[in-house]
Design a protein around this motif. Structure first.
Motif, short mmCIF file in Angstrom:
data_model
loop_
_atom_site.label_atom_id
_atom_site.label_comp_id
_atom_site.label_asym_id
_atom_site.label_seq_id
_atom_site.Cartn_x
_atom_site.Cartn_y
_atom_site.Cartn_z
N SER A 1 29.81 45.58 66.76
CA SER A 1 30.00 44.35 67.53
C SER A 1 30.34 43.20 66.58
O SER A 1 30.38 43.38 65.36
N MET A 2 30.54 42.02 67.16
CA MET A 2 30.88 40.84 66.37
C MET A 2 29.78 40.49 65.36
O MET A 2 30.06 39.86 64.35
N LYS A 3 28.55 40.90 65.62
CA LYS A 3 27.46 40.63 64.68
C LYS A 3 27.72 41.31 63.34
O LYS A 3 27.20 40.88 62.32
N LYS B 1 41.39 37.85 62.61
CA LYS B 1 41.73 37.91 64.04
C LYS B 1 41.78 39.35 64.53
O LYS B 1 41.30 39.66 65.62
N LYS C 1 38.25 40.73 64.90
CA LYS C 1 37.61 40.20 66.11
C LYS C 1 38.06 40.96 67.34
O LYS C 1 37.25 41.28 68.21
N ILE C 2 39.35 41.25 67.42
CA ILE C 2 39.88 41.99 68.57
C ILE C 2 39.24 43.37 68.64
O ILE C 2 38.86 43.84 69.71
N LYS C 3 39.12 44.02 67.49
CA LYS C 3 38.59 45.38 67.48
C LYS C 3 37.09 45.44 67.76
O LYS C 3 36.60 46.44 68.28
N LEU C 4 36.36 44.37 67.41
CA LEU C 4 34.91 44.39 67.59
C LEU C 4 34.46 43.79 68.92
O LEU C 4 33.25 43.77 69.20
N THR C 5 35.38 43.30 69.72
CA THR C 5 34.97 42.74 71.02
C THR C 5 35.22 43.72 72.13
O THR C 5 35.92 44.68 72.03
#
Length: 70
Positions: free
Chosen positions: A37-39, A63, A66-70
């Motif tokens: 996750s984003m954490k 960027k 972020k896309i891959k972890l959301t």
């Protein structure tokens, strides 16, 4: 004159990685860090900073992570 200077300077700069190479590095970093996750973004960025510094735009890398972890 400026174009000649750019060509000379580019000879001293590290070769930029392709999009495919950057995507693979991101995938590998996520896998190796166990990010879910984003954490976990800091851990992924920590791995990639040393690998991609000067070879890829780190803002773009961020960027993509972020896309891959959301």
């Amino acid at each position: 004159k400026e174009e000649l200077e750019i060509k000379v300077l580019q000879g001293y700069m590290p070769q930029q990685l392709s999009e495919v190479e950057v995507e693979k590095a991101i995938f590998d970093a996520i896998e190796n860090s166990g990010a879910k996750s984003m954490k976990d973004m800091g851990a992924v960025m920590g791995i990639l900073k040393s690998q991609l510094a000067g070879k890829a735009n780190m803002a773009d890398v961020s960027k993509k992570i972020k896309i891959k972890l959301t």
